[in-house]
Scaffold this motif. Structure first.
Motif, PDB file in Angstrom:
ATOM      1  N   VAL A 219       1.308  -1.384  -0.524  1.00 10.84           N
ATOM      2  CA  VAL A 219      -0.020   0.091  -0.405  1.00 10.84           C
ATOM      3  C   VAL A 219       1.424   1.141   0.428  1.00 10.84           C
ATOM      4  O   VAL A 219       1.974   0.779   1.028  1.00 10.84           O
ATOM      5  CB  VAL A 219      -1.120  -0.013   1.217  1.00 10.84           C
ATOM      6  CG1 VAL A 219      -1.578  -0.879   1.405  1.00 10.84           C
ATOM      7  CG2 VAL A 219      -0.326   0.031   2.981  1.00 10.84           C
ATOM      8  N   ARG A 220       0.298   2.750  -0.091  1.00 11.34           N
ATOM      9  CA  ARG A 220       0.956   3.510  -0.604  1.00 11.34           C
ATOM     10  C   ARG A 220       0.008   4.839   0.027  1.00 11.34           C
ATOM     11  O   ARG A 220      -1.255   5.286   0.299  1.00 11.34           O
ATOM     12  CB  ARG A 220       1.087   4.710  -2.182  1.00 11.34           C
ATOM     13  CG  ARG A 220       1.811   5.399  -1.989  1.00 11.34           C
ATOM     14  CD  ARG A 220       1.810   5.643  -3.627  1.00 11.34           C
ATOM     15  NE  ARG A 220       3.633   6.206  -3.351  1.00 11.34           N
ATOM     16  CZ  ARG A 220       4.271   6.694  -5.305  1.00 11.34           C
ATOM     17  NH1 ARG A 220       3.594   6.263  -5.868  1.00 11.34           N
ATOM     18  NH2 ARG A 220       5.759   6.825  -4.789  1.00 11.34           N
ATOM     19  N   PHE A 221       0.317   4.962   1.132  1.00 13.70           N
ATOM     20  CA  PHE A 221      -0.110   6.031   2.189  1.00 13.70           C
ATOM     21  C   PHE A 221      -0.230   7.414   1.581  1.00 13.70           C
ATOM     22  O   PHE A 221      -1.366   8.855   1.755  1.00 13.70           O
ATOM     23  CB  PHE A 221       0.383   5.537   3.703  1.00 13.70           C
ATOM     24  CG  PHE A 221       0.486   4.666   4.313  1.00 13.70           C
ATOM     25  CD1 PHE A 221      -0.934   4.471   5.082  1.00 13.70           C
ATOM     26  CD2 PHE A 221       1.010   3.558   4.563  1.00 13.70           C
ATOM     27  CE1 PHE A 221      -1.503   3.261   5.288  1.00 13.70           C
ATOM     28  CE2 PHE A 221       1.438   2.674   5.402  1.00 13.70           C
ATOM     29  CZ  PHE A 221      -0.140   2.641   5.727  1.00 13.70           C
ATOM     30  N   SER A 222       1.093   7.676   1.243  1.00 10.59           N
ATOM     31  CA  SER A 222       1.632   9.309   0.456  1.00 10.59           C
ATOM     32  C   SER A 222       3.022   8.831  -0.668  1.00 10.59           C
ATOM     33  O   SER A 222       3.191   7.687  -0.510  1.00 10.59           O
ATOM     34  CB  SER A 222       2.081  10.300   1.576  1.00 10.59           C
ATOM     35  OG  SER A 222       3.490   9.505   2.559  1.00 10.59           O
ATOM     36  N   GLU A 223       3.322  10.312  -0.839  1.00 14.98           N
ATOM     37  CA  GLU A 223       4.471   9.429  -2.316  1.00 14.98           C
ATOM     38  C   GLU A 223       5.385   9.248  -1.575  1.00 14.98           C
ATOM     39  O   GLU A 223       5.984   8.754  -2.417  1.00 14.98           O
ATOM     40  CB  GLU A 223       4.681  11.506  -2.314  1.00 14.98           C
ATOM     41  CG  GLU A 223       5.434  11.559  -3.549  1.00 14.98           C
ATOM     42  CD  GLU A 223       6.064  12.765  -3.937  1.00 14.98           C
ATOM     43  OE1 GLU A 223       6.984  12.922  -4.075  1.00 14.98           O
ATOM     44  OE2 GLU A 223       5.630  13.649  -3.542  1.00 14.98           O
ATOM     45  N   ARG A 224       5.344   9.660  -0.113  1.00 13.83           N
ATOM     46  CA  ARG A 224       7.062   8.677   0.322  1.00 13.83           C
ATOM     47  C   ARG A 224       6.963   7.060   1.271  1.00 13.83           C
ATOM     48  O   ARG A 224       7.855   6.911   1.159  1.00 13.83           O
ATOM     49  CB  ARG A 224       7.772   9.670   0.686  1.00 13.83           C
ATOM     50  CG  ARG A 224       8.492  10.735  -0.436  1.00 13.83           C
ATOM     51  CD  ARG A 224       9.677  11.840  -0.043  1.00 13.83           C
ATOM     52  NE  ARG A 224      10.185  10.676   1.222  1.00 13.83           N
ATOM     53  CZ  ARG A 224      10.740  12.280   2.011  1.00 13.83           C
ATOM     54  NH1 ARG A 224      10.764  13.182   2.827  1.00 13.83           N
ATOM     55  NH2 ARG A 224      10.972  10.994   3.069  1.00 13.83           N
ATOM     56  N   VAL A 225       6.138   7.030   2.029  1.00 13.67           N
ATOM     57  CA  VAL A 225       5.204   6.446   2.935  1.00 13.67           C
ATOM     58  C   VAL A 225       4.613   4.911   2.163  1.00 13.67           C
ATOM     59  O   VAL A 225       3.474   5.327   1.967  1.00 13.67           O
ATOM     60  CB  VAL A 225       4.947   7.434   4.048  1.00 13.67           C
ATOM     61  CG1 VAL A 225       4.580   5.968   4.910  1.00 13.67           C
ATOM     62  CG2 VAL A 225       5.480   8.334   4.343  1.00 13.67           C
TER      63      VAL A 225
END
Length: 129
Positions: free
Chosen positions: A65-71
């Protein structure tokens, strides 16, 4: 004159959090933060891990999963302790043991949370026949 910068110590690659726990269904939640500009390499690492888990009979549901651009994160579930341990010792674990790669693309150590699965719904019921 400014003081010299402290030398940067490479992170350890993986920080394990939580107890092994008693026998039963298990899971990992893994938290990853990409260095700026290295997000695509983290996505590639996730693809590489997925290729490994496709070959692991003891690994059940697996999600990147991707929470934000970098997380980013990984959630993966296992039928039992043996399945989780086989996963750790397998190809996905090898990727996390590659400290050079991990240090190059992640801000700090991947945080691997050991979890006990209390309840689940393992399928999309409206898609089952």
């Amino acid at each position: 004159m400014a003081p010299p910068e402290a030398p940067q110590t490479p992170h350890v690659g993986v920080l394990q959090i939580g107890e092994q726990g008693a026998e039963g269904r298990k899971a990992f939640y893994i938290h990853l933060e990409a260095k700026p500009g290295r997000e695509d390499e983290v996505v590639q690492m996730l693809r590489d891990i997925r290729l490994c888990v496709e070959q692991e009979p003891g690994t059940g549901p697996w999600f990147a999963v991707r929470f934000s651009e970098r997380v980013f994160g990984i959630f993966e579930a296992f039928f039992d302790l043996a399945g989780r341990q086989a996963h750790v010792e397998g190809g996905g674990g090898d990727i996390f043991r590659d400290r050079e790669r991990m240090n190059a693309i992640l801000v700090d150590a991947a945080r691997v949370h050991r979890l006990d699965v209390l309840m689940s719904k393992d399928y999309f019921s409206h898609l089952q026949q």
